[in-house]
Motif scaffolding. Sequence first.
Motif, PDB file in Angstrom:
ATOM      1  N   LYS A  30       0.817  -1.217   0.000  1.00 34.76           N
ATOM      2  CA  LYS A  30       0.000   0.000   0.000  1.00 34.76           C
ATOM      3  C   LYS A  30       0.848   1.264   0.000  1.00 34.76           C
ATOM      4  O   LYS A  30       0.630   2.186  -0.801  1.00 34.76           O
ATOM      5  CB  LYS A  30      -0.929   0.008   1.212  1.00 34.76           C
ATOM      6  CG  LYS A  30      -1.788   1.258   1.328  1.00 34.76           C
ATOM      7  CD  LYS A  30      -2.671   1.244   2.555  1.00 34.76           C
ATOM      8  CE  LYS A  30      -1.878   1.520   3.823  1.00 34.76           C
ATOM      9  NZ  LYS A  30      -2.757   1.671   5.009  1.00 34.76           N
ATOM     10  N   GLN A  41      -5.477   7.086   1.770  1.00 36.31           N
ATOM     11  CA  GLN A  41      -5.298   5.768   2.392  1.00 36.31           C
ATOM     12  C   GLN A  41      -6.518   5.356   3.218  1.00 36.31           C
ATOM     13  O   GLN A  41      -6.663   4.184   3.577  1.00 36.31           O
ATOM     14  CB  GLN A  41      -4.041   5.785   3.265  1.00 36.31           C
ATOM     15  CG  GLN A  41      -2.760   5.977   2.459  1.00 36.31           C
ATOM     16  CD  GLN A  41      -1.522   6.098   3.336  1.00 36.31           C
ATOM     17  OE1 GLN A  41      -1.293   5.276   4.209  1.00 36.31           O
ATOM     18  NE2 GLN A  41      -0.722   7.118   3.086  1.00 36.31           N
ATOM     19  N   GLY A  45      -3.676   2.032  -3.727  1.00 36.78           N
ATOM     20  CA  GLY A  45      -3.292   1.220  -2.580  1.00 36.78           C
ATOM     21  C   GLY A  45      -3.007  -0.205  -2.984  1.00 36.78           C
ATOM     22  O   GLY A  45      -2.811  -0.510  -4.168  1.00 36.78           O
ATOM     23  N   ASP A  46      -3.007  -1.106  -1.994  1.00 34.79           N
ATOM     24  CA  ASP A  46      -2.859  -2.529  -2.287  1.00 34.79           C
ATOM     25  C   ASP A  46      -4.220  -3.074  -2.704  1.00 34.79           C
ATOM     26  O   ASP A  46      -5.260  -2.412  -2.532  1.00 34.79           O
ATOM     27  CB  ASP A  46      -2.298  -3.278  -1.072  1.00 34.79           C
ATOM     28  CG  ASP A  46      -3.170  -3.140   0.160  1.00 34.79           C
ATOM     29  OD1 ASP A  46      -4.335  -3.604   0.121  1.00 34.79           O
ATOM     30  OD2 ASP A  46      -2.717  -2.552   1.158  1.00 34.79           O
ATOM     31  N   LEU A  77      -7.145  -2.924  -0.095  1.00 35.18           N
ATOM     32  CA  LEU A  77      -7.664  -1.585   0.180  1.00 35.18           C
ATOM     33  C   LEU A  77      -8.510  -1.088  -0.982  1.00 35.18           C
ATOM     34  O   LEU A  77      -9.590  -0.504  -0.777  1.00 35.18           O
ATOM     35  CB  LEU A  77      -6.513  -0.610   0.451  1.00 35.18           C
ATOM     36  CG  LEU A  77      -6.927   0.857   0.661  1.00 35.18           C
ATOM     37  CD1 LEU A  77      -7.888   1.003   1.837  1.00 35.18           C
ATOM     38  CD2 LEU A  77      -5.694   1.753   0.853  1.00 35.18           C
TER      39      LEU A  77
END
Length: 363
Positions: free
Chosen positions: A262, A294, A303-304, A307
């Motif tokens: 992330k 975030q 993000g990852d 997320l």
Amino acid sequence: MNTNNLHIMPEIDKSQGLEFGLYTLGDHLPNPHTGQRIPASQRIKEIIETAEYAEQAGIDTFQIGESHQDYFASQAHLIILSAIAQVTKQIKIASGSTIISTSDPVRVFEDASTIDLISGGRMEIIAGRASRVGLYDLLGYSLNDYEALFEEKFNLLLNINENEYVNWQGEFRAPLKNAHVIPRPENDKNGLPIWRAVGGSMASAHKAGLAGVPMYQAHLGGPAEAFKSRIDLYRQTAEERGYDVSKLPVATAGFFFAHEDKLEAYRKYYPHINEGMKKSNGQGFPKQSFAEGQDYRSVINVGDPDLIIEKILYQHELFNHDRYIAQLDFGGVTLDDIKRNIDIIGEKILPAIKKYTKPQGEQ
């Protein structure tokens, strides 16, 4: 229900969950990590290659916007879409957006209809005003007519789309007298899905609802909740007007960048957004605002994978929209990074989004 004036709608299979697409504004910006800018020819070819790769990953739609200023290569966006129509087989394609205010609606329809014939019926038009207004001088229009130009030309485009022979008179072009506008799409309605692009204006969302056309809303940043009011107003207005709101699709769009880590996603993508905005809009993207992305409630889908899935599902809860379009190439992002993002979308994000946005009973 107002059935006499229901415009041509995009075909969206809601049983398959939220549609997921990609869009590009065709920016031609340096990579801020290297300072290098690829040639315009390479940038255009990479846009076409991105569309091919997106189709292979199972992404639903791909769209290109037009811009007529420095640091862009998409002035002739419909020509690029025509090339994409030839090298793809099933992905939906759309303009995102066509600046109808400074275009001739007859010509836009002719070009888009031709792309529809080339693609086998996959073309859609998203008509907008332009957030970068230098094209008004370039193409010979006055900014004083900003609103009037859009409303008149958008209505003419709808008229052409729904009538093969057109009689029309307005302020900004010569009248049409029994004009035969061809070629026509080869579908049962002989027309194309046409969306109205809505920016930050509540008035524009209201007008989209009054007209009963699909609404496309792009987001730059901030809490997703802040954008719900325009979608709510659109649906409320359409319902009061007598339209069946369940048949009026809503699409949203915005920044997207995925990485397995992330924090690395934010570290890597921020320079692209910040430097790209400086060059194309005259000011950078506030670092604090970007960092706030975030939070899962932010409309910035960076993000990852976990997320991003959480963000998009949260947005779907808020908006109950039909299509989300990701802008992941802005600001000189390399083709390798674009392809890696598409791989992550196809392998991890898209299956989860589809699964959890399907109607109950379809999962």
